[in-house]
Design an enzyme around this catalytic site. Structure first.
Site, PDB file in Angstrom:
ATOM      1  N   SER A 175       0.875  -1.173   0.000  1.00 41.95           N
ATOM      2  CA  SER A 175       0.000   0.000   0.000  1.00 41.95           C
ATOM      3  C   SER A 175       0.911   1.220   0.000  1.00 41.95           C
ATOM      4  O   SER A 175       1.742   1.375   0.892  1.00 41.95           O
ATOM      5  CB  SER A 175      -0.856   0.011   1.268  1.00 41.95           C
ATOM      6  N   ASP A 203      -8.516  -2.152   2.862  1.00 45.28           N
ATOM      7  CA  ASP A 203      -7.303  -2.464   2.109  1.00 45.28           C
ATOM      8  C   ASP A 203      -6.592  -3.473   3.009  1.00 45.28           C
ATOM      9  O   ASP A 203      -5.824  -3.100   3.884  1.00 45.28           O
ATOM     10  CB  ASP A 203      -6.475  -1.181   1.953  1.00 45.28           C
TER      11      ASP A 203
HETATM   12  P1  FAD Z   1       6.729 -14.260   1.428  1.00 46.82           P
HETATM   13  O1  FAD Z   1       7.939 -14.949   0.961  1.00 46.82           O
HETATM   14  O2  FAD Z   1       5.691 -13.988   0.454  1.00 46.82           O
HETATM   15  O3  FAD Z   1       6.202 -14.973   2.691  1.00 46.82           O
HETATM   16  C1  FAD Z   1       5.031 -14.488   3.333  1.00 46.82           C
HETATM   17  C2  FAD Z   1       4.589 -15.425   4.424  1.00 46.82           C
HETATM   18  O4  FAD Z   1       4.238 -16.689   3.859  1.00 46.82           O
HETATM   19  C3  FAD Z   1       5.672 -15.773   5.460  1.00 46.82           C
HETATM   20  O5  FAD Z   1       5.737 -14.823   6.467  1.00 46.82           O
HETATM   21  C4  FAD Z   1       5.157 -17.093   5.971  1.00 46.82           C
HETATM   22  O6  FAD Z   1       4.128 -16.896   6.910  1.00 46.82           O
HETATM   23  C5  FAD Z   1       4.589 -17.719   4.732  1.00 46.82           C
HETATM   24  N1  FAD Z   1       5.608 -18.575   4.106  1.00 46.82           N
HETATM   25  C6  FAD Z   1       6.497 -18.241   3.142  1.00 46.82           C
HETATM   26  N2  FAD Z   1       7.256 -19.277   2.829  1.00 46.82           N
HETATM   27  C7  FAD Z   1       6.850 -20.301   3.583  1.00 46.82           C
HETATM   28  C8  FAD Z   1       7.241 -21.654   3.726  1.00 46.82           C
HETATM   29  N3  FAD Z   1       8.216 -22.168   3.005  1.00 46.82           N
HETATM   30  N4  FAD Z   1       6.569 -22.418   4.605  1.00 46.82           N
HETATM   31  C9  FAD Z   1       5.562 -21.903   5.348  1.00 46.82           C
HETATM   32  N5  FAD Z   1       5.162 -20.638   5.267  1.00 46.82           N
HETATM   33  C10 FAD Z   1       5.788 -19.847   4.410  1.00 46.82           C
HETATM   34  N6  FAD Z   1       3.011  -5.533   3.584  1.00 46.82           N
HETATM   35  C11 FAD Z   1       3.647  -4.538   4.215  1.00 46.82           C
HETATM   36  O7  FAD Z   1       4.586  -4.767   4.976  1.00 46.82           O
HETATM   37  N7  FAD Z   1       3.267  -3.229   4.014  1.00 46.82           N
HETATM   38  C12 FAD Z   1       2.246  -2.885   3.206  1.00 46.82           C
HETATM   39  O8  FAD Z   1       1.935  -1.706   3.045  1.00 46.82           O
HETATM   40  C13 FAD Z   1       1.559  -3.944   2.529  1.00 46.82           C
HETATM   41  N8  FAD Z   1       0.523  -3.667   1.701  1.00 46.82           N
HETATM   42  C14 FAD Z   1      -0.108  -4.680   1.068  1.00 46.82           C
HETATM   43  C15 FAD Z   1      -1.185  -4.373   0.232  1.00 46.82           C
HETATM   44  C16 FAD Z   1      -1.841  -5.366  -0.429  1.00 46.82           C
HETATM   45  C17 FAD Z   1      -2.985  -5.048  -1.339  1.00 46.82           C
HETATM   46  C18 FAD Z   1      -1.425  -6.707  -0.250  1.00 46.82           C
HETATM   47  C19 FAD Z   1      -2.095  -7.788  -0.959  1.00 46.82           C
HETATM   48  C20 FAD Z   1      -0.376  -7.013   0.570  1.00 46.82           C
HETATM   49  C21 FAD Z   1       0.289  -6.012   1.252  1.00 46.82           C
HETATM   50  N9  FAD Z   1       1.360  -6.296   2.084  1.00 46.82           N
HETATM   51  C22 FAD Z   1       1.993  -5.281   2.740  1.00 46.82           C
HETATM   52  C23 FAD Z   1       1.904  -7.665   2.225  1.00 46.82           C
HETATM   53  C24 FAD Z   1       3.014  -7.859   1.193  1.00 46.82           C
HETATM   54  O9  FAD Z   1       2.463  -7.889  -0.114  1.00 46.82           O
HETATM   55  C25 FAD Z   1       3.777  -9.170   1.359  1.00 46.82           C
HETATM   56  O10 FAD Z   1       2.868 -10.228   1.439  1.00 46.82           O
HETATM   57  C26 FAD Z   1       4.657  -9.198   2.569  1.00 46.82           C
HETATM   58  O11 FAD Z   1       5.563  -8.125   2.546  1.00 46.82           O
HETATM   59  C27 FAD Z   1       5.475 -10.506   2.613  1.00 46.82           C
HETATM   60  O12 FAD Z   1       6.185 -10.658   1.427  1.00 46.82           O
HETATM   61  P2  FAD Z   1       7.526 -11.494   1.352  1.00 46.82           P
HETATM   62  O13 FAD Z   1       7.822 -11.762  -0.077  1.00 46.82           O
HETATM   63  O14 FAD Z   1       8.593 -10.860   2.165  1.00 46.82           O
HETATM   64  O15 FAD Z   1       7.153 -12.838   2.095  1.00 46.82           O
END
Ligand code: FAD
Length: 692
Positions: free
Chosen positions: A452, A690
């Site tokens: 966001s 959101d």
């Molecule tokens: P990912 O790799 O995608 O992992 C996310 C989670 O999935 C992990 O914490 C864990 O719980 C699980 N996971 C991953 N791998 C494994 C595994 N091997 N086994 C078990 N569980 C697992 N985030 C913010 O911080 N700020 C924002 O403003 C924000 N806005 C958003 C707005 C929208 C519309 C949406 C949809 C999401 C938003 N998010 C926001 C969330 C953001 O998009 C991400 O999902 C978040 O930052 C995590 O991404 P990542 O790639 O670091 O983690």
């Protein structure tokens, strides 16, 4: 059914890259095919498209079409898996189809010896996914008008057999609305459903198991309806992956992680979109707080000169790079680390197969930039590796994992293993026999993550702020920390930019300069997605915002905008924020900045805080909302807009309930009336969410 060789060739052909697991997260839009412009062999484009599915199936000798309505790619992946299983186990001649690629007006001509599958995700508040809007409108609208002129009363679909599975999230009110409504509409028109209309629940985290337990009885019912004979499924590759020893990875034609051809050629061309990211400079990055293993990042990303634009409340998508440590692990587990830089050509065995990664590429680039190798892994995918296990013992273990849901849960799911970690836990021998095609088929495309936007477009139109908490979680039962793909990559970019002594957080070793050093000088690929999460056009209208933790992100943008308007002398209505975090001196993000806005806005900005770890009892934003019932109710009477951002599963739901109670209590109405009024606010756009 007996198959001849030609049948087999055709069967193998139409299967599109499938994905064996469902990553956590829900139905927000992501590009359907980020490499659409890059895929050199996109058959659908080549073969001159017909929009007539009956004709298409006739021409290509198919008897089973699997339509998907997909937003994040999961429904598409399930469709591919069904297609593959249908052909390998039951000898069906399957094809996968994007539901927007075909017309619906002639479905009354769908022959009775064929079957249509509908794999449909529900998006947000019970809406169809972008690619299924027209389909949905056609079937659920007032008058369904078929080309033949057949009227709905004549049961025009009576010769059509169909199968239905929905992907939904029970934390949303209109759970699986899409599949439910489409199922009702098709039945009403006389179509015959085979099996039950399946429903997968992402909210409960059971999507994969819901899918697995739905499909077995469905296949049994379909076998009976179509007189199919089950046979032992033998793996048939969807893609041919050929190493090209002549070609150097340095050659310009080889994709080393670039998202599209113009990026590869070194001159990325707009318009930039979900299919074509802009390589944006990060102009500033910092940590809003750092406590032990918790980091919260603030970044300023420039879109100047890109022709991209945003509005306050929109989302930015970040295209991540996998951590080097995980890329190495993956390549080692599959015994390909020695040839990681070999050039590979990936081709669909049939021209209509869509290739999910750009080609030619290298193993290293495929795993680092194009495949979601760190996600949780499904039982079905693990079990598909059994025939390729390095020894009998490992094979037996994989078969057991594949057959025993509880055992799989204990050994893999609860451990939060990625595919490579799961295999490492079985044996230290490499799985060299696994065809790379199987990995491309079984592993999702690396997905951009949405954030966001936390700035106001009025204040900084060319610079997008994001506020992100670095995901580093130890889930109960797991022996290692799960490191979020994108947020740890962003943390590494921040460390590099600030010249931090350890540029690689947690030893994850990123290729921070990107393919051919194109991201050097701290760049990251992004695109912008417009949202409906918007301030009222009249700034004098009051607003109420509930945004704990990073849920405050868009509200920082809202407040920034209203403060700027106030500074210009405009009349700005009451701007009420409920913010929550653990401790006032630990993770209260933008605390000082909010003080500055307060100076600009005076009394019209009110910030009410909830700190969950300060008193003897945990206090959350919903408690504060309740305590301030009178104020909230007054503002609603003045036509305030109400906004919620952040955690979808718990907080947003609680806030919704509490607001219903407040309205009922304050106006002396029965509880149901309060709930109804919140529903009404939602449909009229004065209650906006959101959430993620
Ligand atoms: P990912 O790799 O995608 O992992 C996310 C989670 O999935 C992990 O914490 C864990 O719980 C699980 N996971 C991953 N791998 C494994 C595994 N091997 N086994 C078990 N569980 C697992 N985030 C913010 O911080 N700020 C924002 O403003 C924000 N806005 C958003 C707005 C929208 C519309 C949406 C949809 C999401 C938003 N998010 C926001 C969330 C953001 O998009 C991400 O999902 C978040 O930052 C995590 O991404 P990542 O790639 O670091 O983690």
């Amino acid at each position: 059914a007996q198959l001849d060789t030609l049948d087999l060739v055709v069967l193998v052909a139409l299967l599109v890259g499938s994905v064996a697991y469902f990553t956590k997260g829900s139905y927000w839009a992501v590009p359907k095919d980020p490499y659409a412009s890059a895929a050199t062999l996109n058959g659908a484009a080549k073969s001159g498209k017909t929009r007539d599915i009956v004709e298409k199936m006739e021409e290509t000798g198919k008897n089973c079409v699997i339509f998907y309505g997909s937003q994040t790619g999961t429904a598409e992946d399930y469709a591919s898996r069904l297609a593959k299983e249908g052909s390998q186990r039951f000898g069906l001649k399957t094809m996968v189809a994007d539901i927007e690629d075909y017309d619906y007006e002639n479905l009354d001509k769908f022959p009775d010896d064929k079957v249509a599958f509908f794999v449909l995700a529900t998006y947000g508040e019970g809406e169809p996914t972008d690619n299924a809007v027209e389909f949905y409108q056609f079937f659920t609208g007032e008058d369904v008008a078929f080309e033949s002129g057949a009227s709905p009363e004549d049961k025009p679909l009576s010769s059509m057999k169909y199968v239905a599975f929905g992907l939904g999230n029970n934390t949303y009110e209109h759970y699986n609305a899409m599949v439910r409504q489409v199922d009702t509409a098709l039945t009403k028109l006389g179509a015959q459903r085979i099996g039950t209309a399946g429903e997968g629940d992402d909210g409960a985290g059971t999507m994969e198991e819901d899918f697995l337990s739905w499909k077995e009885p469905m296949w049994a019912a379909l076998s009976e309806a179509m007189d199919l004979q089950e046979r032992e499924a033998v793996y048939e590759a969807v893609f041919s992956v050929v190493e090209d020893d002549e070609k150097s990875p340095e050659e310009e034609s080889v994709y080393l992680g670039e998202p599209t051809a113009s990026h590869r050629e070194g001159s990325p061309k707009g318009p930039f979109s979900a299919h074509n990211p802009y390589i944006a400079p990060i102009v500033e990055s910092s940590e809003l707080f750092t406590v032990k293993d918790r980091n919260c990042l603030h970044m300023e990303i420039s879109i100047a000169g890109s022709n991209l634009s945003y509005q306050t409340g929109d989302h930015i998508a970040i295209w991540p790079t996998n951590a080097g440590a995980e890329v190495d692990r993956f390549l080692e587990v599959f015994g390909i680390e020695g040839k990681r830089h070999s050039v590979i050509n990936v081709k669909g065995i049939d021209v209509t197969a869509k290739i999910p990664i750009p080609t030619p590429t290298t193993y290293d680039a495929a795993v680092r930039y194009y495949m979601e190798v760190c996600a949780p892994v499904s039982r079905q995918f693990v079990s598909s590796l059994a025939p390729f296990a390095p020894d009998e013992e490992s094979k037996t273990e994989i078969v057991r994992l594949g057959n025993d849901k509880d055992y799989f849960h204990e050994k893999v799911t609860n451990q939060c293993f990625t595919i490579a970690q799961a295999l490492q836990s079985i044996t230290s021998k490499p799985f060299t026999a696994v065809p790379f095609s199987l990995l491309i088929e079984g592993i999702n495309k690396l997905q951009p993550r949405y954030y966001s936007i936390s700035s106001s477009s009025l204040v900084q139109k060319d610079k997008i702020s994001i506020t992100a908490v670095v995901e580093s979680v130890r889930l109960p039962g797991a022996s290692h920390m799960v490191k979020g793909v994108t947020t740890n990559y962003l943390l590494a970019l921040k460390q590099k930019q600030n010249g931090d002594p350890s540029p690689d957080p947690h030893g994850l070793t990123y290729s921070i300069n990107g393919p051919r050093n194109k991201y050097d000088g701290i760049h990251v690929p992004v695109h912008v997605r417009h949202s409906n999460f918007k301030l009222p056009s009249d700034p004098s209208k009051p607003i109420i915002m509930v945004g704990p933790g990073t849920g405050v992100a868009p509200f920082r943008g809202f407040i920034q905008e209203r403060a700027a308007l106030a500074a210009k002398g405009e009349k700005v209505g009451t701007t009420l924020l409920f913010f929550g975090c653990r401790k006032s001196d630990e993770d209260f993000i933008y605390k000082d900045e909010f003080k500055t806005y307060q100076d600009q806005m005076g009394d019209s900005l009110k910030i009410i805080t909830a700190f969950s770890r300060e008193g003897s009892q945990k206090v959350y934003v919903q408690h504060r909302l309740k305590e301030n019932a009178e104020l909230v109710s007054e503002l609603l009477k003045e036509k305030a807009n109400f906004y919620v951002c952040g955690d979808a599963a718990n907080m947003a739901r609680e806030v919704n309930l509490v607001l219903g109670h407040i309205i009922a209590d304050q106006r002396g109405l029965p509880a149901e009336k309060g709930e109804e009024m919140v529903k009404h606010m939602r449909s009229s756009g004065s209650y906006q969410e959101d959430v993620w």
